[in-house]
Design a protein around this motif. Structure first.
Motif, PDB file in Angstrom:
ATOM      1  N   ALA A  46      28.016  15.248  57.934  1.00  0.00           N
ATOM      2  CA  ALA A  46      28.957  14.215  58.379  1.00  0.00           C
ATOM      3  C   ALA A  46      28.618  13.738  59.790  1.00  0.00           C
ATOM      4  O   ALA A  46      28.526  12.530  60.051  1.00  0.00           O
ATOM      5  CB  ALA A  46      30.386  14.754  58.321  1.00  0.00           C
TER       6      ALA A  46
ATOM      7  N   GLU B 108      31.288  17.515  52.067  1.00  0.00           N
ATOM      8  CA  GLU B 108      29.975  16.969  51.704  1.00  0.00           C
ATOM      9  C   GLU B 108      29.925  16.705  50.195  1.00  0.00           C
ATOM     10  O   GLU B 108      30.405  17.529  49.410  1.00  0.00           O
ATOM     11  CB  GLU B 108      28.866  17.941  52.111  1.00  0.00           C
ATOM     12  CG  GLU B 108      28.846  18.175  53.597  1.00  0.00           C
ATOM     13  CD  GLU B 108      27.621  18.925  54.083  1.00  0.00           C
ATOM     14  OE1 GLU B 108      26.742  19.239  53.251  1.00  0.00           O
ATOM     15  OE2 GLU B 108      27.549  19.168  55.300  1.00  0.00           O
TER      16      GLU B 108
ATOM     17  N   LEU C 239      32.843  10.599  55.791  1.00  0.00           N
ATOM     18  CA  LEU C 239      32.020  11.098  54.679  1.00  0.00           C
ATOM     19  C   LEU C 239      32.884  11.326  53.433  1.00  0.00           C
ATOM     20  O   LEU C 239      32.459  11.011  52.317  1.00  0.00           O
ATOM     21  CB  LEU C 239      31.325  12.400  55.093  1.00  0.00           C
ATOM     22  CG  LEU C 239      30.368  13.004  54.071  1.00  0.00           C
ATOM     23  CD1 LEU C 239      29.237  12.031  53.736  1.00  0.00           C
ATOM     24  CD2 LEU C 239      29.775  14.323  54.585  1.00  0.00           C
TER      25      LEU C 239
ATOM     26  N   VAL D  18      25.614   8.641  52.643  1.00  0.00           N
ATOM     27  CA  VAL D  18      24.516   9.619  52.629  1.00  0.00           C
ATOM     28  C   VAL D  18      23.192   8.900  52.366  1.00  0.00           C
ATOM     29  O   VAL D  18      22.165   9.252  52.943  1.00  0.00           O
ATOM     30  CB  VAL D  18      24.777  10.699  51.557  1.00  0.00           C
ATOM     31  CG1 VAL D  18      23.587  11.645  51.440  1.00  0.00           C
ATOM     32  CG2 VAL D  18      26.030  11.491  51.909  1.00  0.00           C
TER      33      VAL D  18
END
Ligand SMILES: Cc1cc2nc3c(=O)[nH]c(=O)nc-3n(C[C@H](O)[C@H](O)[C@H](O)COP(=O)(O)OP(=O)(O)OC[C@H]3O[C@@H](n4cnc5c(N)ncnc54)[C@H](O)[C@@H]3O)c2cc1C
Length: 491
Positions: A384, A109, A294, A301
């Motif tokens: 994700a 992330e 991701l 995002v």
């Protein structure tokens, strides 16, 4: 033969990997260092930003950390559990303990990567290193690329490459040498309480999920006994057809290698269960797929994977958005699904698709609002997977559902909850509606409604939109952006 350790002492930093079995960083630490300290930070940067003080995730993590601490103590070690900002605390703890390095499992992330980069820089100022390990995924980052060396953005070739590349070593447990290596730090005691962290004890009772590695083991054993039926049962929300392991995979109370290993071994050893196990492995490969999306495209995002879809003009207003969130759209399957989410923190996969599609393609609301709502409510929220699946449903993502394919919420209901069992469970006000009426109460004859005690607009809402009208509007909205090759085939 185990070589002489290269480090005198290291610190293992637990994050979303709350177990001691098959843990890549812990395994490496106990092999490469004489003394291994352990820490989990109740990270203020994450916890203080959570909007709900009764967040089920915090209760799940807290209970899982309590179990982790007990397991480490039983093995002769200890767990430091500060309530602090991890960015500052990990370098400070590493300095206090005098370790040479910090070992942690990789996270994909963007916020976590940025945090880790900051911790790495702070450690480096004191001549310490941060070593990161692949643990969340079977394959990560650039391990699987196209023939041109680019990351995959289409699932099927990714899956084929994943299966081609898989070897027994990829699923082999990362065993740790705990005895004699774990440091029994005296100062590590004193796990904060949930109240001390500023949270109420949210009930996990309705979630059907027991936290901790022991909860994960029990869930896995239970699923192993019904994996053969997975392919046929998983789409029906009234059945116990899926594994319910998502929160455990999210917080690492079970390793992905153990889960994928179960699927793989079953596929090889049990022809009768191979289809179910193969279908389940496919879902675990989707999980890896979204991690690498991701990792390579952190802009998803905030933005559509396909930039042209950032230009969609959404029409949904606050009233529609609220009706969806509160399970008041007038479409029973959608409302039952949203009620399940609100009450339990989990929603069946088929219903996640139906509810998400309804928000975006029937109510005309920006997918990002729905994504954020799921992020707030799901016990298994994973950036994700959540982002990838929302973008898939909204047709804004890579390898997404084509924009002109729009779920009909009534047809989905008739197909996947034919006898209305799931709807009746979550919307008891409709329980007495007979037959097909439960799927579309506004189409029921007035006497049938009266006999079931349902006053539309009073006991249960009228539909927020007419599906056919909404569908036509959505097709026009997406068509306005479309590129010629995306057009639907004409008859
Ligand atoms: C709009 C939408 C949002 C979603 N948000 C999330 C999320 O935040 N977190 C999450 O873990 N899953 C998410 N999913 C995927 C899926 O719905 C859940 O993983 C699944 O319902 C969890 O239940 P289970 O553990 O019984 O799944 P099973 O069917 O038993 O699947 C096993 C595991 O595979 C993984 N998995 C299954 N389906 C998917 C998928 N489509 N994409 C990625 N991984 C998958 C999960 O880790 C799951 O636990 C989302 C799907 C949709 C359509």
């Amino acid at each position: 033969m185990i070589p002489d350790p290269e480090f005198e002492s290291v610190l293992v930093w637990f994050r979303r990997d709350l177990r001691i079995d098959d843990h890549a960083a812990l395994s490496a630490a106990t092999r490469r260092a004489r003394r291994v300290h352990c820490a989990f930070v109740f990270d203020r940067d994450i916890l203080d930003a959570l909007p709900d003080r009764d967040d089920r995730r915090v209760a799940f993590v807290h209970a899982s950390v309590v179990e982790l601490e007990r397991e480490l103590r039983r093995a002769g070690g200890a767990l430091h559990t500060p309530h602090a900002s991890a960015r500052a605390e990990i370098p400070a703890l590493a300095a206090r303990l005098g370790v040479q390095a910090v070992f942690a499992n990789r996270d994909y992330e963007p916020c976590a990567r940025e945090r880790d980069a900051e911790v790495e820089r702070a450690l480096a100022r004191d001549s310490r290193a941060l070593h990161s390990f692949k643990d969340q995924a079977v394959f990560d980052r650039d391990e699987l690329t196209t023939a041109q060396g680019r990351p995959y953005s289409v699932y099927t070739p990714y899956r084929n490459a994943w299966l081609r590349r898989l070897s027994p070593e990829d699923l082999a447990p990362r065993a740790a040498l705990l005895r004699g290596r774990l440091a029994s730090d005296q100062g590590a005691a004193g796990l904060p309480t949930l109240a001390g962290l500023g949270f109420a004890q949210a009930s996990l009772a309705g979630t059907g999920v027991t936290p901790g590695a022991s909860g994960a083991r029990a869930a896995l054993d239970d699923f192993a006994s019904r994996i053969d039926a997975y392919r046929d049962a998983r789409d029906f929300p009234a059945l116990d057809g899926s594994s319910r392991l998502s929160a455990h995979l999210r917080f690492g109370t079970v390793s992905i290698r153990v889960a994928a290993g179960l699927a793989w071994r079953t596929m090889q050893a049990d022809p009768a269960a191979a289809e179910g196990a193969g279908a389940w492995l496919d879902e675990l490969i989707w999980r890896d797929f979204w991690f690498q999306i991701l990792h390579h495209h952190p802009r998803v995002v905030e933005h559509a994977f396909r930039p042209e879809y950032d230009r969609i003009r959404w029409s949904g207003d606050d009233a529609r958005w609220l009706a969806w969130r509160e399970g008041r759209t007038g479409y029973p399957l959608v409302d039952a699904a949203m009620t399940q989410l609100e009450r339990t923190g989990w929603m069946h996969n088929r219903l996640r698709m139906v509810a998400a599609s309804f928000l975006v393609k029937d109510l005309g609301v920006d997918w990002r609002l729905g994504e954020r709502h799921f992020a707030r409510k799901l016990l298994d929220f994973d950036l994700a997977a959540n982002n990838g699946n929302w973008q898939w449903t909204a047709s804004t993502g890579c390898d997404a559902q084509p924009w002109f394919r729009i779920f009909n919420p009534v047809t989905q209901s008739l197909k996947f909850d034919a006898d209305g069992r799931f709807i009746r469970r979550w919307l008891p006000q409709l329980a007495k509606l007979p037959g097909r009426a439960i799927h579309a109460p506004w189409r029921a004859a007035p006497p049938a409604l009266a006999a079931a005690g349902v006053r539309l607009g009073v006991d249960y809402p009228l539909p927020a939109v007419d599906h056919e009208t909404a569908r036509a509007e959505t097709l026009a909205r997406y068509a306005a952006l479309r590129r010629p090759r995306d057009a639907p085939a004409t008859k």
